[in-house]
Structure formats: structure tokens, C-alpha cells
Design a protein around this motif. Structure first.
Motif, short mmCIF file in Angstrom:
data_model
loop_
_atom_site.label_atom_id
_atom_site.label_comp_id
_atom_site.label_asym_id
_atom_site.label_seq_id
_atom_site.Cartn_x
_atom_site.Cartn_y
_atom_site.Cartn_z
N GLN A 276 -4.71 -12.62 -11.79
CA GLN A 276 -3.61 -12.40 -12.73
C GLN A 276 -2.59 -11.42 -12.16
N LYS A 277 -2.99 -10.60 -11.21
CA LYS A 277 -2.09 -9.60 -10.60
C LYS A 277 -1.49 -10.21 -9.34
N GLU A 278 -0.47 -11.03 -9.55
CA GLU A 278 0.13 -11.80 -8.46
C GLU A 278 1.12 -10.98 -7.65
N ILE A 279 1.23 -11.36 -6.38
CA ILE A 279 2.26 -10.81 -5.50
C ILE A 279 3.00 -11.97 -4.85
N TRP A 280 4.25 -11.72 -4.53
CA TRP A 280 5.07 -12.70 -3.83
C TRP A 280 6.13 -11.92 -3.07
N GLY A 281 6.45 -12.38 -1.89
CA GLY A 281 7.51 -11.74 -1.14
C GLY A 281 8.00 -12.63 -0.01
N LYS B 172 0.82 -1.22 0.00
CA LYS B 172 0.00 0.00 0.00
C LYS B 172 0.85 1.27 0.00
N LYS B 173 2.02 1.22 0.59
CA LYS B 173 2.90 2.39 0.65
C LYS B 173 3.64 2.61 -0.67
N ASN B 174 3.97 1.54 -1.38
CA ASN B 174 4.82 1.64 -2.56
C ASN B 174 4.10 1.54 -3.91
N TYR B 175 2.84 1.10 -3.94
CA TYR B 175 2.15 0.87 -5.21
C TYR B 175 0.82 1.62 -5.28
N LYS B 176 0.41 1.98 -6.52
CA LYS B 176 -0.81 2.76 -6.75
C LYS B 176 -2.02 1.85 -6.92
N LYS C 132 4.16 3.89 -7.14
CA LYS C 132 3.87 5.31 -6.95
C LYS C 132 5.08 6.10 -7.45
N PRO C 133 4.88 7.31 -7.98
CA PRO C 133 6.01 8.09 -8.53
C PRO C 133 7.13 8.31 -7.52
N GLU C 134 6.78 8.60 -6.28
CA GLU C 134 7.81 8.87 -5.27
C GLU C 134 8.57 7.61 -4.84
N CYS C 135 8.08 6.45 -5.24
CA CYS C 135 8.73 5.19 -4.83
C CYS C 135 9.35 4.44 -6.01
N GLU C 136 9.46 5.09 -7.18
CA GLU C 136 10.00 4.43 -8.35
C GLU C 136 11.48 4.12 -8.23
N ASP C 137 12.26 5.04 -7.66
CA ASP C 137 13.71 4.87 -7.59
C ASP C 137 14.17 4.25 -6.26
N LYS D 208 11.77 -11.67 9.45
CA LYS D 208 11.39 -11.24 10.80
C LYS D 208 12.56 -10.58 11.53
N THR D 209 13.76 -11.07 11.32
CA THR D 209 14.93 -10.53 12.00
C THR D 209 15.10 -9.03 11.73
N ASN D 210 14.96 -8.63 10.47
CA ASN D 210 15.11 -7.23 10.08
C ASN D 210 13.76 -6.50 9.97
N ASP D 211 12.67 -7.23 10.20
CA ASP D 211 11.31 -6.69 10.11
C ASP D 211 11.10 -5.96 8.79
N GLU D 212 11.37 -6.68 7.67
CA GLU D 212 11.21 -6.08 6.35
C GLU D 212 10.86 -7.14 5.32
N ILE D 213 10.34 -6.66 4.19
CA ILE D 213 10.10 -7.52 3.05
C ILE D 213 11.40 -7.54 2.25
N GLY D 214 11.95 -8.72 2.08
CA GLY D 214 13.22 -8.85 1.35
C GLY D 214 12.96 -8.92 -0.14
N SER D 215 13.07 -10.08 -0.72
CA SER D 215 12.77 -10.27 -2.14
C SER D 215 11.27 -10.17 -2.35
N PHE D 216 10.86 -9.61 -3.50
CA PHE D 216 9.44 -9.49 -3.75
C PHE D 216 9.16 -9.26 -5.23
N THR D 217 7.96 -9.59 -5.67
CA THR D 217 7.44 -9.21 -6.98
C THR D 217 5.99 -8.78 -6.75
N VAL D 218 5.63 -7.67 -7.35
CA VAL D 218 4.28 -7.13 -7.23
C VAL D 218 3.84 -6.69 -8.62
#
Length: 114
Positions: free
Chosen positions: A80-85, A46-50, A104-109, A89-99
Motif C-alpha cells: 500500500q506504500k507505493e513509490i514511483w519516480g 533513504k535521504k529524504n524520508y523517515k 524528514k523534518p530537514e527535507c520538508e521544504d 541519467k543525463t542529470n543523474d537525479e530523480i525527476g518526478s516522483f511520489t513516495v
């Protein structure tokens, strides 16, 4: 001789009970980790995609030996719009992912904070 048989039976019961309890703890821990992974993946998407209206997750998940959890699903009711990630837990983050969605424009780079 009878005493040894009784001791052997008691030890077997204790061993099988311990194995059963360990499985219960691992399954409970896996469920808790899966819930946390879904929450973090939802925040990330939700934070990174439109145009994200809904996220549906599959019930099958795998915990890798490094305690990361593999999570799959789809967006906006469209299978058809698959997500995977992989939630780490150690770093509390999503590592590898495909969405399969537009960033969003501010999250492209970069990956925006979630």
C-alpha cells in the motif's frame, strides 16, 4: 540468376543478424540503466524520508525516449506504500516522483542531497 538469389539471401541474413544484435545491446543497456535507477532511487528515498526499512522494486520498468527510466515499487514490505519516480541519467537525479512516506523534518521544504 542463381548468383542474385545467393546475394539476396546473404543480405537478409546480415540484416536479421544486425537487428538481433541491436536488440541484445538495447536490452543489456536497459538492464544496466535499471540497476543504476534503483540505486539512485534508494539513495533519494533513504535521504529524504523517515522510517525506511526496506524498498522493494517491481521488475517492470520503462525507458522513455529521453533516456529516463520509470521505476515503481513499495516501502517496508507494505504494498500500500507505493513509490514511483523517473530517474534522469543525463542529470543523474530523480525527476518526478511520489513516495508514500513521511519526509524528514530537514527535507520538508527542499529535496535533500542524495
Amino acid at each position: 540468376m542463381r548468383k542474385y538469389i545467393i546475394i539476396l539471401i546473404v543480405l537478409c541474413i546480415i540484416a536479421f543478424g544486425g537487428i538481433f544484435m541491436e536488440k541484445q545491446i538495447v536490452n543489456g543497456e536497459k538492464e544496466e540503466l535499471y540497476i543504476l535507477a534503483k540505486e539512485r532511487m534508494t539513495d533519494f528515498i533513504k535521504k529524504n524520508y523517515k522510517d525506511i526499512k526496506s524498498i522493494d522494486y517491481s521488475d517492470d520498468c520503462e525507458v522513455n525516449p529521453m533516456r529516463g527510466i520509470d521505476i515503481k515499487g513499495y516501502l517496508n514490505g507494505d504494498k500500500q506504500k507505493e513509490i514511483w519516480g523517473i530517474y534522469d541519467k543525463t542529470n543523474d537525479e530523480i525527476g518526478s516522483f511520489t513516495v508514500d512516506a513521511e519526509k524528514k523534518p530537514e527535507c520538508e521544504d527542499k529535496i535533500c542531497e542524495y
